[in-house]
Write a protein that holds these residues in place. Structure first.
Motif, PDB file in Angstrom:
ATOM      1  N   ILE A 287      61.200   1.606  57.279  1.00  0.00           N
ATOM      2  CA  ILE A 287      60.354   1.558  56.080  1.00  0.00           C
ATOM      3  C   ILE A 287      58.875   1.510  56.476  1.00  0.00           C
ATOM      4  N   THR A 288      58.573   0.697  57.490  1.00  0.00           N
ATOM      5  CA  THR A 288      57.180   0.602  57.944  1.00  0.00           C
ATOM      6  C   THR A 288      56.678   1.966  58.427  1.00  0.00           C
ATOM      7  N   TRP A 289      57.535   2.638  59.209  1.00  0.00           N
ATOM      8  CA  TRP A 289      57.167   3.962  59.711  1.00  0.00           C
ATOM      9  C   TRP A 289      56.930   4.928  58.541  1.00  0.00           C
ATOM     10  N   TRP A 290      57.862   4.886  57.582  1.00  0.00           N
ATOM     11  CA  TRP A 290      57.748   5.776  56.423  1.00  0.00           C
ATOM     12  C   TRP A 290      56.446   5.504  55.667  1.00  0.00           C
ATOM     13  N   LEU A 291      56.173   4.207  55.461  1.00  0.00           N
ATOM     14  CA  LEU A 291      54.973   3.839  54.707  1.00  0.00           C
ATOM     15  C   LEU A 291      53.708   4.298  55.429  1.00  0.00           C
ATOM     16  N   LEU A 292      53.698   4.127  56.750  1.00  0.00           N
ATOM     17  CA  LEU A 292      52.489   4.449  57.516  1.00  0.00           C
ATOM     18  C   LEU A 292      52.261   5.950  57.644  1.00  0.00           C
ATOM     19  N   TYR A 293      53.346   6.701  57.831  1.00  0.00           N
ATOM     20  CA  TYR A 293      53.169   8.110  58.192  1.00  0.00           C
ATOM     21  C   TYR A 293      53.570   9.096  57.110  1.00  0.00           C
ATOM     22  N   LYS A 294      54.206   8.624  56.033  1.00  0.00           N
ATOM     23  CA  LYS A 294      54.689   9.568  55.032  1.00  0.00           C
ATOM     24  C   LYS A 294      54.135   9.300  53.638  1.00  0.00           C
ATOM     25  N   THR A 295      53.247   8.329  53.497  1.00  0.00           N
ATOM     26  CA  THR A 295      52.725   8.036  52.165  1.00  0.00           C
ATOM     27  C   THR A 295      51.190   8.078  52.173  1.00  0.00           C
ATOM     28  N   THR A 296      50.636   8.189  50.987  1.00  0.00           N
ATOM     29  CA  THR A 296      49.175   8.200  50.858  1.00  0.00           C
ATOM     30  C   THR A 296      48.580   6.878  51.313  1.00  0.00           C
ATOM     31  N   ILE A 297      49.259   5.791  50.905  1.00  0.00           N
ATOM     32  CA  ILE A 297      48.759   4.464  51.292  1.00  0.00           C
ATOM     33  C   ILE A 297      48.689   4.329  52.810  1.00  0.00           C
ATOM     34  N   GLY A 298      49.756   4.812  53.478  1.00  0.00           N
ATOM     35  CA  GLY A 298      49.785   4.755  54.929  1.00  0.00           C
ATOM     36  C   GLY A 298      48.642   5.557  55.534  1.00  0.00           C
ATOM     37  N   PHE A 299      48.403   6.725  54.950  1.00  0.00           N
ATOM     38  CA  PHE A 299      47.302   7.562  55.433  1.00  0.00           C
ATOM     39  C   PHE A 299      45.973   6.829  55.282  1.00  0.00           C
ATOM     40  N   GLU A 300      45.824   6.161  54.129  1.00  0.00           N
ATOM     41  CA  GLU A 300      44.579   5.429  53.896  1.00  0.00           C
ATOM     42  C   GLU A 300      44.428   4.264  54.869  1.00  0.00           C
ATOM     43  N   ILE A 301      45.550   3.569  55.103  1.00  0.00           N
ATOM     44  CA  ILE A 301      45.506   2.448  56.055  1.00  0.00           C
ATOM     45  C   ILE A 301      45.068   2.936  57.428  1.00  0.00           C
ATOM     46  N   ARG A 302      45.674   4.045  57.864  1.00  0.00           N
ATOM     47  CA  ARG A 302      45.332   4.551  59.203  1.00  0.00           C
ATOM     48  C   ARG A 302      43.895   5.063  59.249  1.00  0.00           C
ATOM     49  N   THR A 303      43.438   5.636  58.144  1.00  0.00           N
ATOM     50  CA  THR A 303      42.056   6.127  58.114  1.00  0.00           C
ATOM     51  C   THR A 303      41.070   4.967  58.212  1.00  0.00           C
ATOM     52  N   VAL A 304      41.358   3.906  57.470  1.00  0.00           N
ATOM     53  CA  VAL A 304      40.499   2.718  57.555  1.00  0.00           C
ATOM     54  C   VAL A 304      40.480   2.193  58.987  1.00  0.00           C
ATOM     55  N   GLY A 305      41.637   2.230  59.632  1.00  0.00           N
ATOM     56  CA  GLY A 305      41.722   1.755  61.009  1.00  0.00           C
ATOM     57  C   GLY A 305      40.900   2.605  61.962  1.00  0.00           C
ATOM     58  N   LEU A 306      40.890   3.905  61.731  1.00  0.00           N
ATOM     59  CA  LEU A 306      40.159   4.796  62.632  1.00  0.00           C
ATOM     60  C   LEU A 306      38.651   4.692  62.402  1.00  0.00           C
ATOM     61  N   ASN A 307      38.261   4.665  61.139  1.00  0.00           N
ATOM     62  CA  ASN A 307      36.832   4.601  60.834  1.00  0.00           C
ATOM     63  C   ASN A 307      36.602   4.157  59.393  1.00  0.00           C
ATOM     64  N   PRO A 308      36.335   2.857  59.217  1.00  0.00           N
ATOM     65  CA  PRO A 308      36.191   2.333  57.857  1.00  0.00           C
ATOM     66  C   PRO A 308      35.042   2.996  57.087  1.00  0.00           C
ATOM     67  N   HIS A 309      33.983   3.375  57.807  1.00  0.00           N
ATOM     68  CA  HIS A 309      32.837   3.986  57.115  1.00  0.00           C
ATOM     69  C   HIS A 309      33.223   5.349  56.554  1.00  0.00           C
ATOM     70  N   ALA A 310      33.877   6.139  57.404  1.00  0.00           N
ATOM     71  CA  ALA A 310      34.327   7.453  56.958  1.00  0.00           C
ATOM     72  C   ALA A 310      35.316   7.299  55.809  1.00  0.00           C
ATOM     73  N   ALA A 311      36.192   6.292  55.921  1.00  0.00           N
ATOM     74  CA  ALA A 311      37.189   6.068  54.877  1.00  0.00           C
ATOM     75  C   ALA A 311      36.513   5.774  53.551  1.00  0.00           C
ATOM     76  N   LYS A 312      35.474   4.934  53.607  1.00  0.00           N
ATOM     77  CA  LYS A 312      34.747   4.574  52.404  1.00  0.00           C
ATOM     78  C   LYS A 312      34.075   5.815  51.806  1.00  0.00           C
ATOM     79  N   TYR A 313      33.500   6.615  52.693  1.00  0.00           N
ATOM     80  CA  TYR A 313      32.810   7.833  52.273  1.00  0.00           C
ATOM     81  C   TYR A 313      33.785   8.803  51.618  1.00  0.00           C
ATOM     82  N   ALA A 314      35.024   8.768  52.118  1.00  0.00           N
ATOM     83  CA  ALA A 314      36.036   9.680  51.574  1.00  0.00           C
ATOM     84  C   ALA A 314      36.647   9.144  50.281  1.00  0.00           C
ATOM     85  N   GLY A 315      36.179   8.003  49.822  1.00  0.00           N
ATOM     86  CA  GLY A 315      36.644   7.486  48.547  1.00  0.00           C
ATOM     87  C   GLY A 315      37.825   6.544  48.644  1.00  0.00           C
ATOM     88  N   ILE A 316      38.161   6.116  49.861  1.00  0.00           N
ATOM     89  CA  ILE A 316      39.249   5.144  50.004  1.00  0.00           C
ATOM     90  C   ILE A 316      38.697   3.752  49.711  1.00  0.00           C
TER      91      ILE A 316
END
Lengths: 347, 370
Positions: free
Chosen positions: B216-245
């Motif tokens: 379930i954790t894998w599915w949430l992280l890699y197959k859902t929008t929320i997971g994508f947003e979580i990983r984006t925040v992890g990679l670069n919170p500023h870019a994530a914010k700029y992208a509207g997350i």
């Protein structure tokens, strides 16, 4: 000149010290009031505050010297534990030789403990600079290694010839309150107070400090002006390890006098918190450590007084809750050195 | 470049094998090298490494009971490992898995012993969910503190660990204490059988729940929008914010779910293994989660073998202590070296002359929650 004199003096002091100054003044007033009410307890609590804060300050100094240069160190706990253990063993076995006096034995043991911490600092530098390993993993490796090695080689029933004793600084020690709290301490406690000032001076007023901070904030710029980023990180992380080593030695040679499994009991992690709390500055870390030490001392004092209606576990939470409250309420966001955690790749 | 294309031309089966070799060679090599170093330490300290390792393996895989023990030890580690790994994905360092696990464990115990007469099909899941929810709330707290006050989660989760220890000690020695005549220790009453998570033979069912949660954790992280947003925040919170997350929301959500995983680990420990809450019984499970997450390269599926490995060493170490008279802390030393060699994969890749798989290099520490 005209404009400067027109600003009232109290305003200038306020601008300079701000809310921090106000807190310090309030704390001092509080101490004086409580001292008038109960001398003995106040002295006991403040002495205990200093004692409790010593390993935390040293651990935090270890952390911040490393991080200012761009190396995250979450292995402070392990460095402290290993140094505590090796320093203790050195005290035991050098003592058994019967060649040196008790004081000399303790001094040598302390040096060996500091060297142990430094050696683990060197290991951390090797992992993060040369192997470019993730620094959180590097620190975790040190933590587990220390738990494993100290646990595996732990022996029961070792005896020493003693631990470091308080040294009263002549007349100064006779001053009420201030004397027993500040001027009647064992050596590592004094050294720690001196080290806070020394590290502050070194970090902000010397060429080494400027270079260290440059390496931690903008390594490629530091590199272009001819600073050896790798060497700087190696040297600083190793020196920093010595500070953690001193913290460990404080536990086995000054505070407790013997070694127990896992005796650092999370102090390395609390030191990490103290470092962030103090915004990566020596004096900030010192203040944060004193706050934490004070809460711990109060907790002991409450338990000592007995007949309390509050369960002791709630008093036990005090230092930790206080840290959270102060952090959330007053300190807020803190900015770590920009390049920390990122292995430097020379172009 | 050219070498690579030649290899690909060799046909699918060989490149497939090569890929397996590339991903497994480092962990396997790391275990072997670490075992060698452990053997050297054992030999230096006067123990027989072969006897010690034989006992260690016998105690962890020797018979079905030993395998059951290994799975039993691995189960909470999967949860705490997932909790830490999940937070890492959003760039958060949750050192507080320990506290979240303790809170989950005691709340599951409370639901387990205080409610009588429910059918097992309701009672056991209820206790599990209650523990998970308690962990989630306990995890959400540092997330909210970080978002609204800027308090660094590394500090607050460390502090909350100690608060959790004190809180659970108080409950187990106060309002929720086991009042059975003759009991003097701090612990809660035993949970009712209807709240227990049973074993199938020697295998705890909790282990399968852990596997399910990893999926379930894998599915949430890699197959859902929320997971994508979580990983984006992890990679670069500023870019994530700029992208509207919504970064603030994502941080709180991540810490909540991380706490939920840890809390669920506590529930399962209570309901499946201990049968009650007793202070000290869950010590270090949360901290070991950090090791598990790092060893598993912070991937939900990496966490499983990592937890199994550490679980096996924990399960076998008692046997080793008993029959080979070797202090069980040697397994910690071996574990440290395994982690070292996995992270410093260039050493093993140099020895084995293998190349790194794409995007395999792990970086977590880009600073404290920037």
């Amino acid at each position: 000149m005209e404009t400067t004199t027109s600003i009232p003096i109290w305003k200038r002091i306020w601008d300079r010290l701000g809310i921090l100054g106000a807190i310090i003044i309030l704390v001092l007033i509080g101490i004086v009031v409580s001292f008038i009410q109960n001398q003995q307890v106040t002295t006991a609590v403040l002495s205990s505050t200093i004692r409790q804060s010593t390993p935390l300050v040293l651990g935090a100094l270890c952390g911040l010297i490393g991080e200012r240069t761009g190396i995250i160190n979450i292995g402070i706990e392990g460095q402290m534990l290993m140094a505590a253990f090796i320093g203790y063993l050195a005290n035991v076995y050098i003592g058994q030789l019967g060649v040196f006096s008790v004081g000399m034995t303790l001094f040598l043991a302390a040096l060996i403990g500091i060297a142990t911490g430094a050696l683990l600092g060197l290991l951390l530098a090797f992992m993060s600079v040369t192997l470019k390993m993730d620094q959180i993993i590097g620190g975790t490796v040190i933590n587990i290694l220390a738990i494993g090695i100290t646990g595996y080689f732990y022996q029961v029933g070792l005896t020493t010839q003693g631990k470091l004793q308080p040294i009263a600084l002549g007349r100064l020690a006779d001053i009420p309150l201030v004397g027993p709290v500040l001027f009647d301490n064992p050596p590592i406690t004094y050294i720690t107070l001196i080290l806070v000032v020394v590290v502050h001076y070194m970090l902000f007023y010397t060429r080494w400090g400027l270079r260290s901070r440059a390496v931690g904030e903008y390594p490629s710029a530091a590199d272009t002006v001819g600073i050896n980023v790798y060497l700087m990180r190696y040297v600083n992380t190793t020196i920093a390890g010595g500070f953690a080593g001193l913290a460990g030695v404080f536990l086995t040679l000054e505070a407790v006098g013997s070694f127990e499994r896992l005796m650092t009991n999370g102090r390395g992690f609390v030191a990490l918190a103290v470092m962030i709390f103090g915004k990566w500055t020596p004096f900030g870390a010192w203040g944060a450590a004193l706050l934490f030490g004070f809460a711990t001392a109060m907790q002991t004092q409450f338990q000592f007084m007995g007949n309390l209606t509050i369960p002791h576990q709630f008093i036990g939470m005090l230092p930790y809750l206080l840290t959270i409250v102060v952090l959330a309420g007053f300190v807020g966001r803190s900015r770590p050195p920009a390049a920390e955690g990122i292995p430097y790749e020379k172009e | 470049m050219s070498e690579q294309s030649v290899e690909e031309g060799n046909g699918r089966s060989s490149s497939w094998l090569r890929r397996i070799w590339n991903t497994t060679s480092v962990p396997v090599g790391a275990v072997l090298l670490a075992a060698l170093i452990g053997a050297a330490i054992l030999a230096i300290s006067g123990a027989n490494p072969l006897d010690a390792y034989a006992a260690l393996i016998k105690g962890s895989f020797g018979d079905s009971a030993a395998v059951g023990r290994t799975l039993e030890k691995a189960t909470p580690l999967i949860f705490s490992g997932l909790a830490v790994a999940f937070a890492f994905k959003a760039g958060l360092f949750n050192i507080g898995a320990q506290g979240q696990l303790l809170v989950g464990a005691i709340v599951a115990a409370y639901v387990g012993f205080s409610i009588e007469g429910l059918p097992a099909i309701i009672h056991a899941p209820l206790a599990l969910i209650a523990g998970a929810a308690a962990g989630a709330i306990y995890g959400a707290f540092p997330g909210a503190l970080k978002t609204y006050t800027g308090a660094n989660e590394v500090i607050t989760t460390i502090m909350l660990n100690y608060v959790a220890i004190n809180l659970t000690d108080y409950l187990a020695d106060g309002p929720w204490k086991d009042t059975t005549p003759g009991n003097v220790v701090a612990r809660t009453p035993k949970i009712f059988d209807s709240a227990a998570i049973p074993f199938v033979g020697d295998i705890p069912i909790g282990f399968f729940i852990a596997l399910l949660m990893a999926v379930i954790t894998w599915w949430l992280l890699y197959k859902t929008t929320i997971g994508f947003e979580i990983r984006t925040v992890g990679l670069n919170p500023h870019a994530a914010k700029y992208a509207g997350i919504k970064v603030a929301f994502t941080v709180i959500l991540t810490m909540t779910l991380s706490g939920l995983l840890a809390g669920m680990g506590g529930s399962i420990e209570t309901q499946g293994i201990v049968g009650r809450y007793q202070p000290g019984f869950n010590a270090n499970l949360g901290f070991d989660g950090i090791t598990v997450a790092l060893l598993g390269k912070t991937h939900p599926f990496g966490v499983i073998p990592a937890a199994l490995l550490i679980g096996a060493m924990k399960a076998g170490s008692s046997q080793m202590q008993f029959s080979a008279d070797v202090a069980k802390e040697i397994t910690d030393v071996i574990m440290a070296f395994i982690l070292f060699f996995v992270a410093a994969d260039m050493i093993i890749r140099w020895i084995l002359r293998t190349r790194a798989a794409e995007g395999e290099k792990i970086t977590l520490s880009t600073g404290w929650g920037k």
